[in-house]
Design a protein around this motif. Structure first.
Motif, PDB file in Angstrom:
ATOM      1  N   PRO A 422      22.183  37.464  27.246  1.00 20.88           N
ATOM      2  CA  PRO A 422      23.138  37.197  28.348  1.00 20.88           C
ATOM      3  C   PRO A 422      24.652  37.282  27.941  1.00 20.88           C
ATOM      4  O   PRO A 422      25.644  37.462  28.811  1.00 20.88           O
ATOM      5  CB  PRO A 422      22.655  35.896  28.776  1.00 20.88           C
ATOM      6  N   ARG A 423      25.010  36.667  26.712  1.00 18.38           N
ATOM      7  CA  ARG A 423      26.424  36.659  26.329  1.00 18.38           C
ATOM      8  C   ARG A 423      27.217  37.934  26.286  1.00 18.38           C
ATOM      9  O   ARG A 423      28.297  38.104  26.324  1.00 18.38           O
ATOM     10  CB  ARG A 423      26.401  35.819  24.905  1.00 18.38           C
ATOM     11  N   GLN A 424      26.307  39.121  26.410  1.00 21.25           N
ATOM     12  CA  GLN A 424      27.035  40.417  26.217  1.00 21.25           C
ATOM     13  C   GLN A 424      26.894  40.904  27.506  1.00 21.25           C
ATOM     14  O   GLN A 424      27.636  41.949  27.742  1.00 21.25           O
ATOM     15  CB  GLN A 424      26.157  41.393  25.152  1.00 21.25           C
ATOM     16  N   GLY A 425      26.758  40.282  28.477  1.00 16.57           N
ATOM     17  CA  GLY A 425      26.849  40.680  30.066  1.00 16.57           C
ATOM     18  C   GLY A 425      25.649  41.552  30.640  1.00 16.57           C
ATOM     19  O   GLY A 425      24.622  41.817  29.869  1.00 16.57           O
ATOM     20  N   VAL A 426      25.787  41.871  31.679  1.00 16.20           N
ATOM     21  CA  VAL A 426      24.821  42.663  32.432  1.00 16.20           C
ATOM     22  C   VAL A 426      24.791  44.148  32.137  1.00 16.20           C
ATOM     23  O   VAL A 426      25.807  44.530  32.542  1.00 16.20           O
ATOM     24  CB  VAL A 426      24.745  42.041  33.945  1.00 16.20           C
ATOM     25  N   GLN A 427      23.688  44.747  31.827  1.00 22.42           N
ATOM     26  CA  GLN A 427      23.814  46.354  31.743  1.00 22.42           C
ATOM     27  C   GLN A 427      23.485  46.893  33.090  1.00 22.42           C
ATOM     28  O   GLN A 427      24.183  47.834  33.514  1.00 22.42           O
ATOM     29  CB  GLN A 427      22.614  46.573  30.828  1.00 22.42           C
ATOM     30  N   PHE A 428      22.477  46.229  33.831  1.00 25.87           N
ATOM     31  CA  PHE A 428      22.315  47.009  35.160  1.00 25.87           C
ATOM     32  C   PHE A 428      21.150  46.194  35.706  1.00 25.87           C
ATOM     33  O   PHE A 428      20.429  44.985  35.162  1.00 25.87           O
ATOM     34  CB  PHE A 428      21.518  48.318  35.029  1.00 25.87           C
ATOM     35  N   SER A 429      21.179  46.169  37.041  1.00 22.00           N
ATOM     36  CA  SER A 429      20.186  45.424  37.943  1.00 22.00           C
ATOM     37  C   SER A 429      19.293  46.127  38.928  1.00 22.00           C
ATOM     38  O   SER A 429      19.861  47.511  39.275  1.00 22.00           O
ATOM     39  CB  SER A 429      20.762  44.420  38.801  1.00 22.00           C
ATOM     40  N   ARG A 430      18.332  45.709  39.214  1.00 23.70           N
ATOM     41  CA  ARG A 430      17.406  46.317  39.988  1.00 23.70           C
ATOM     42  C   ARG A 430      16.342  45.501  40.788  1.00 23.70           C
ATOM     43  O   ARG A 430      15.884  44.711  40.296  1.00 23.70           O
ATOM     44  CB  ARG A 430      16.389  47.473  39.376  1.00 23.70           C
ATOM     45  N   ARG A 431      16.383  45.942  42.199  1.00 22.75           N
ATOM     46  CA  ARG A 431      15.527  45.304  43.000  1.00 22.75           C
ATOM     47  C   ARG A 431      14.019  45.556  42.903  1.00 22.75           C
ATOM     48  O   ARG A 431      13.727  46.947  43.264  1.00 22.75           O
ATOM     49  CB  ARG A 431      15.902  45.241  44.518  1.00 22.75           C
ATOM     50  N   HIS A 432      12.986  45.031  42.663  1.00 22.54           N
ATOM     51  CA  HIS A 432      11.918  45.042  42.561  1.00 22.54           C
ATOM     52  C   HIS A 432      11.030  44.964  43.896  1.00 22.54           C
ATOM     53  O   HIS A 432      10.962  43.811  44.406  1.00 22.54           O
ATOM     54  CB  HIS A 432      11.076  44.444  41.435  1.00 22.54           C
ATOM     55  N   CYS A 433      10.119  45.997  44.341  1.00 20.60           N
ATOM     56  CA  CYS A 433       9.485  45.776  45.570  1.00 20.60           C
ATOM     57  C   CYS A 433       8.372  45.485  45.583  1.00 20.60           C
ATOM     58  O   CYS A 433       7.517  45.069  44.445  1.00 20.60           O
ATOM     59  CB  CYS A 433       9.589  47.327  46.090  1.00 20.60           C
ATOM     60  N   ARG A 434       7.723  44.621  46.599  1.00 22.40           N
ATOM     61  CA  ARG A 434       6.608  44.032  46.696  1.00 22.40           C
ATOM     62  C   ARG A 434       5.414  45.259  46.920  1.00 22.40           C
ATOM     63  O   ARG A 434       5.800  46.255  47.569  1.00 22.40           O
ATOM     64  CB  ARG A 434       6.516  43.097  47.939  1.00 22.40           C
ATOM     65  N   PHE A 435       4.477  44.928  46.227  1.00 19.10           N
ATOM     66  CA  PHE A 435       3.240  46.048  46.371  1.00 19.10           C
ATOM     67  C   PHE A 435       2.769  46.180  47.747  1.00 19.10           C
ATOM     68  O   PHE A 435       2.502  45.145  48.440  1.00 19.10           O
ATOM     69  CB  PHE A 435       2.165  45.747  45.230  1.00 19.10           C
TER      70      PHE A 435
END
Length: 456
Positions: A422-435
């Motif tokens: 976390p100290r190096q920052g966010v690489q990417f984000s993604r929303r995970h959907c409900r099955f």
């Protein structure tokens, strides 16, 4: 908040009169010189003064010890819930209002056990990568030795070969099915991997010697690894997941029977520490399921009591889980739906499953796997502002909002930190959907931004 041990013991003794419970106060310590309080247990045989418990070896805990086995399967969690609620009332002077559970792997199975057998214990349960259908899971884990053979077998592949030869080939064939080449197979169900292209060529009767190719016998073995487990012709457990070989574990593929499965068969199934686990076969797989000690399978499909008391269940499973097939969580979700004769909309009111792409077993992996499921490094993460307690990003607070405000999570926003730091920052984000919805790329936007993906 820390409750002093003596205050805790005093509260226990006041709550449970000795004439009924003969309680003792047990302090469970860590492997250090200074015991630390974790929980309190009640038993006729416990000493009256705080005592430190030293962890024993697996064979000492489970061999011919049905009471210890019962603790492992269900009683430890259930007892802690009962005592914890009483302690809360005694210490604060008011009863609790809501109770929640968060666990993964065996902890995930124990969460499902609470749903199935103790539906009054928790209002909301978050169960990750649950080791449900436990007996078939142990058989599946042990079965890989029969497929790969020992390290000197012609079919055997080293962990290095799985990670650096097989995994890149799986990605070459399946990574871009979701429209993005990012080292993550968003929906592994769509992958139809064939290792035959890796077979070394033959020239002049001599097989090519190349670290990036494998033999025909090894290719045949790889195909078998990705098949479900059948016991005497009947389906028993789903296949190893495509993409999970990138985190291939020597526990399952080290050229010996998985030590977890081996211990279970030795000390529980056969009650013989000297049992030769290399002789395990389909009869062994059938026997472990028949025994089903204390219903450890944790596979009951009727969870109507939990539903009817307005309980909520959120499960998640990493799609690159290298120890428990993530397809098994889908199996249980569908099993409940079929048995209880529910529509998807009806099941969504109390039970939701989230498939976390690129998450290994409970944590780690190439995907946006941080969803608030682990407290490792949480203090630093909160201080840096990178660990969100908001319900959009956190499975536990999402559960709290669902129970207390009636707002069910449609997606969980996962985060991938640079080098998982976390100290190096966010690489990417993604929303995970409900099955059963699939996280789907729009084909236009930046794939590292969650807005470029939707649930379809």
């Amino acid at each position: 908040m820390t409750i002093p041990v003596e205050s805790l013991c005093s509260s226990l003794r006041q709550t449970y009169p000795e004439s009924i419970w003969k309680p003792g106060c047990l302090v469970i310590g860590q492997a250090s010189n200074t015991p630390t309080w974790h929980t309190a247990l009640l038993s006729d045989s416990l000493p009256s003064e705080p005592t430190m418990v030293i962890t024993e070896q697996a064979e000492q805990r489970f061999l011919n010890a049905p009471e210890v086995l019962a603790d492992f399967v269900f009683r430890s969690i259930h007892t802690n819930v009962l005592v914890g609620k009483e302690l809360t009332h005694k210490f604060f002077g008011v009863p609790h209002t809501k109770s929640y559970y968060l666990g993964c792997s065996t902890g995930g199975r124990q969460g499902l056990k609470s749903v199935q057998d103790f539906p009054e214990d928790f209002d909301g349960i978050v169960a990750g990568a649950a080791a449900a259908d436990h007996n078939h899971l142990q058989a599946w884990s042990a079965s890989f030795f029969l497929i790969t053979g020992p390290p000197d077998a012609p079919s055997f592949l080293t962990i290095d070969q799985w990670i650096n030869v097989i995994h890149p080939d799986v990605l070459r064939q399946c990574d871009e099915i979701d429209g993005v080449k990012d080292g993550i197979i968003e929906v592994p169900d769509l992958c139809e991997y064939d290792p035959s292209g890796l077979v070394c060529r033959e020239e002049g009767g001599q097989q090519e010697q190349n670290a990036s190719c494998i033999t025909a016998e090894q290719a045949k073995m790889v195909k078998e690894v990705y098949k479900p487990l059948f016991i005497f012709g009947k389906f028993a457990y789903p296949r190893f997941q495509f993409g999970a070989e990138g985190a291939m574990s020597p526990l399952l593929f080290g050229g010996q029977v998985s030590t977890i499965a081996a211990d279970w068969f030795r000390f529980v199934t056969f009650s013989d520490p000297n049992f030769n686990v290399s002789t395990l076969n389909q009869s062994s797989w059938a026997l472990i399921q028949k025994q089903d000690n204390f219903s450890i399978s944790t596979w009951k499909a009727n969870i109507s009591t939990f539903k009817n008391r307005n309980g909520k269940l959120l499960t998640y499973h990493g799609q690159t889980d290298q120890l428990i097939s993530p397809i098994n969580s889908e199996r249980y979700y569908s099993r409940v739906q079929k048995h209880m004769d529910l529509t998807l909309e009806e099941q969504d009111t109390f039970y939701r499953l989230f498939r976390i792409s690129g998450m290994n077993h409970c944590a780690g992996g190439p995907g946006a796997w941080e969803v608030g499921q682990t407290l490792d490094g949480a203090a630093d993460d909160v201080r840096l502002g990178s660990l969100s307690l908001g319900p959009e990003k956190n499975v536990l607070t999402a559960m709290v909002r669902w129970v207390e405000e009636g707002v069910a999570p449609d997606t969980i926003l996962g985060t991938k930190f640079v080098n998982d730091d976390p100290r190096q920052g966010v690489q990417f984000s993604r929303r995970h959907c409900r099955f059963p919805l699939k996280t789907t790329y729009d084909g236009i936007g930046d794939p590292t931004e969650p807005e470029s993906w939707s649930c379809q």
